[in-house]
Design an enzyme around this catalytic site. Structure first.
Site, PDB file in Angstrom:
ATOM      1  N   GLU A  76      -5.314   8.537   6.047  1.00  0.00           N
ATOM      2  CA  GLU A  76      -5.120   8.508   4.605  1.00  0.00           C
ATOM      3  C   GLU A  76      -5.018   7.069   4.097  1.00  0.00           C
ATOM      4  O   GLU A  76      -5.583   6.722   3.061  1.00  0.00           O
ATOM      5  CB  GLU A  76      -3.883   9.328   4.230  1.00  0.00           C
ATOM      6  N   HIS A 103       5.909  -8.432   0.327  1.00  0.00           N
ATOM      7  CA  HIS A 103       4.977  -9.369   0.955  1.00  0.00           C
ATOM      8  C   HIS A 103       3.519  -9.090   0.627  1.00  0.00           C
ATOM      9  O   HIS A 103       2.699 -10.008   0.663  1.00  0.00           O
ATOM     10  CB  HIS A 103       5.139  -9.366   2.473  1.00  0.00           C
TER      11      HIS A 103
END
Length: 163
Positions: A76, A103
């Site tokens: 997915e 991040h």
């Protein structure tokens, strides 16, 4: 905020429970399927459609994120990452949920429905949604390099081998 959701058969019940949680939090949830259980369904179109929804909303200035589910979450995530502008992260604990935003400014997360209890997935999703991208220069630079490669197949000033 709008949350685009997709799954495959392995995550269908899981997804329905998590969508209700998101609605209870006041989010607009767009379900990209499937609508019913089919053990032979194919997740790529569902997940790609969810990612396209996120990308379209971002382009149009609508605040949106995506959550995709499967047995492991791996396929997915790969499907979602095929969409230009999508940064989908596989999330398996609280730290990866937070770091995906801090991040990588991830705009889609993928969770393995066969790997986690619903309560844990709720925690991961809430952390992902609630964690802002702080915009640190080093992270902005790296994300820009990913986008540049996605657009051009190269990164200015960096060695990237050809296929």
């Amino acid at each position: 905020m709008r949350i685009h959701v997709a799954t495959d058969h392995a995550g269908l019940e899981f997804s329905q429970q998590l969508q209700q949680h998101l609605r209870d939090r006041g989010f607009e949830v767009i379900d990209h399927g499937p609508a019913e259980y089919d053990a032979l369904d194919d997740y790529p179109s569902f997940c790609i459609n969810a990612a396209l929804g996120v990308a379209r909303d971002e382009r149009d200035g609508v605040e949106a994120l995506g959550v995709v589910f499967g047995g492991s979450g791996n396929g997915e995530q790969m499907a979602a990452n095929k969409v230009k502008g999508i940064r989908a992260a596989l999330v398996w604990n609280e730290s990866t949920a937070t770091l995906a935003r801090e991040h990588n400014n991830a705009n889609v997360i993928s969770i393995g429905a066969r790997q986690h209890e619903v309560a844990d997935a709720v925690k991961f999703i809430d952390l992902f949604i609630d964690t802002p991208f702080p915009g640190d220069e080093r992270h902005v630079r790296r994300i820009a390099q990913l986008g540049e490669f996605e657009q051009t197949g190269a990164i200015a000033g960096k060695q990237v081998d050809a296929l």
